[in-house]
Design an enzyme around this catalytic site. Structure first.
Site, PDB file in Angstrom:
ATOM      1  CD  GLU A   1      -3.134  -0.767   2.112  1.00 54.32           C
ATOM      2  OE1 GLU A   1      -3.448  -0.060   2.220  1.00 54.32           O
ATOM      3  OE2 GLU A   1      -3.227  -1.892   2.987  1.00 54.32           O
TER       4      GLU A   1
ATOM      5  CG  HIS B   1       7.991 -28.316   6.557  1.00 50.95           C
ATOM      6  ND1 HIS B   1       8.808 -29.211   7.008  1.00 50.95           N
ATOM      7  CD2 HIS B   1       8.419 -27.530   7.784  1.00 50.95           C
ATOM      8  CE1 HIS B   1       9.077 -29.460   8.076  1.00 50.95           C
ATOM      9  NE2 HIS B   1       8.859 -27.961   8.646  1.00 50.95           N
TER      10      HIS B   1
ATOM     11  CE  LYS C   1     -12.396  -0.797   1.060  1.00 48.75           C
ATOM     12  NZ  LYS C   1     -11.973  -0.073   2.398  1.00 48.75           N
TER      13      LYS C   1
HETATM   14  O1  PA5 Z   1      -5.426  -0.142   4.318  1.00 50.18           O
HETATM   15  C1  PA5 Z   1      -6.482   0.078   3.788  1.00 50.18           C
HETATM   16  O2  PA5 Z   1      -7.031   1.261   3.339  1.00 50.18           O
HETATM   17  C2  PA5 Z   1      -7.404  -0.869   3.603  1.00 50.18           C
HETATM   18  O3  PA5 Z   1      -6.673  -2.157   3.700  1.00 50.18           O
HETATM   19  C3  PA5 Z   1      -8.661  -0.918   4.572  1.00 50.18           C
HETATM   20  O4  PA5 Z   1      -8.238  -1.168   5.847  1.00 50.18           O
HETATM   21  C4  PA5 Z   1      -9.455  -2.154   4.214  1.00 50.18           C
HETATM   22  O5  PA5 Z   1     -10.253  -1.884   2.879  1.00 50.18           O
HETATM   23  C5  PA5 Z   1     -10.744  -2.244   5.253  1.00 50.18           C
HETATM   24  O6  PA5 Z   1     -11.250  -1.035   5.324  1.00 50.18           O
HETATM   25  P1  PA5 Z   1     -11.367  -0.514   6.945  1.00 50.18           P
HETATM   26  O7  PA5 Z   1     -10.529  -0.733   7.626  1.00 50.18           O
HETATM   27  O8  PA5 Z   1     -12.083   0.880   6.748  1.00 50.18           O
HETATM   28  O9  PA5 Z   1     -12.547  -1.522   7.375  1.00 50.18           O
END
Ligand code: PA5
Length: 349
Positions: A234, A250, A342
């Site tokens: 990310e 393994h 999303k």
């Molecule tokens: O890092 C991110 O933005 C995502 O991995 C979110 O955490 C994930 O999409 C879930 O969203 P939320 O944390 O709002 O439930």
């Protein structure tokens, strides 16, 4: 070949238009504030301990549950990443929803299912539909405010989850002083003002452009390896993977041969808490990978004890992913691919 940009050049930080560096630098303070907030959590007096805990969440909000599962607690704790609960989760379970936005569809679906199954439920969130639904159902709601993305709020999501487990009688309270001291030490060594010569995060990030980092951890640090993978994805917008020892010995080790010259780099998370045989395996695995021509790096924890090691390495990994983002020439904060998916799913109803 163009010379690589220097992490000691203030100009490179212009890429960080949305201020991820400041959010990462705020991690020690966030942990401290979260601990204070956690002390105010109130739960109904449950008649007996649950048989297990299922934490439903995704991505940056789910990793807190993986970390909590690596710490001592009274009953099994599992992370549910998806729309449905496993069949064995029944009314004897406590189900905790962890969602930063409160609007993640998988989390909402699994949490609703927990209600249908008669589970005790708690929601941890900044708001959204999760807060609304928990409020409407009269459930315990642990809310927090944070001006940043879910992955930068890990201090909050983790400490509030641990606080919830403490209040439910499922784990003892911990002394955070040594944890904070270790995290602050990492913060001071890894911050942007700390020059590359003495900055372990800049040094490791400098080895990774053009490569796929694969982070290895064991026991309580397996979840930290997963966190590093997510942060490389990310923040640095990079392919990445994680492996858990001893399991990797393994299967994963056999795959070190193809494709030839695969641009992978291994990062092994070290611990003073590992089972002695795991420590031996870490060294032997490193040797094997190096023999196959793969660069091997180490992530060294600060301090002693599982939580201290976890959080000091989480913080180190956050900085490494941040610096790799800058070396990759990208802004660490935006995650357009997640937002696009999303939105696409929301359009489908
Ligand atoms: O890092 C991110 O933005 C995502 O991995 C979110 O955490 C994930 O999409 C879930 O969203 P939320 O944390 O709002 O439930």
């Amino acid at each position: 070949m163009a010379a690589r940009a220097s992490l000691d050049d203030p100009g490179i930080y212009e890429l960080d238009a949305e201020g991820m560096g400041e959010l990462i630098a705020g991690f020690p303070g966030q942990v401290r504030e979260a601990a204070e907030l956690a002390a105010s959590i109130r739960l109904p007096g449950y008649r007996e301990l649950p048989r297990g805990v299922a934490v439903v969440g995704m991505g940056g909000s789910a990793i807190a549950a993986d970390l909590a599962a690596g710490l001592p607690r009274q009953v099994p704790l599992l992370t549910v990443r998806g729309y449905a609960l496993p069949p064995f989760v029944d009314q004897s379970y406590l189900v905790i929803a962890s969602s930063h936005s409160g609007d993640t569809e998988e989390t909402l679906a699994a949490f609703a299912e927990a209600g249908q199954r008669g589970c005790a439920r708690v929601a941890i969130t900044t708001g959204g539909r999760l807060a609304e639904q928990a409020g409407d159902a009269g459930l315990p709601l642990v809310t927090y405010s944070y001006a940043g993305p879910p992955r930068a709020a890990l201090g909050l999501s983790l400490l509030l989850l641990l606080g919830t487990l403490e209040r439910a009688g499922l784990r003892p309270a911990v002394d955070l002083a040594p944890v904070l001291a270790a995290v602050e030490e990492v913060a001071s060594r890894c911050r942007p003002e700390s020059p590359s010569g003495s900055n372990p995060a800049k040094q490791l990030a400098g080895e990774l452009p053009g490569r796929i980092p694969i982070t290895y951890g064991a026991q309580h640090l397996a979840a930290v390896a997963r966190r590093w993978k997510g942060q490389f994805n990310e923040n640095a917008k990079s392919f990445s993977a994680w492996e858990e020892l001893p399991e990797a010995d393994h299967n994963a080790v056999v795959g070190y041969e193809h494709p030839r010259r695969a641009p992978v780099s291994l990062i092994l998370l070290e611990s003073q808490e590992y089972h002695p045989r795991v420590a031996l395996r870490l060294a032997a695995t490193a040797e094997l990978a190096a023999e196959r021509g793969h660069p091997v790096h180490r992530g060294r924890a600060q301090g002693r004890g599982p939580l201290t090691e976890m959080l000091s390495l989480v913080h180190l990994g956050d900085w490494v992913s941040y610096y790799l983002a800058l070396l990759n020439g990208v802004d660490p904060t935006p995650i357009p691919a997640i937002e696009r998916l999303k939105a696409a799913l929301a359009d489908q109803g």
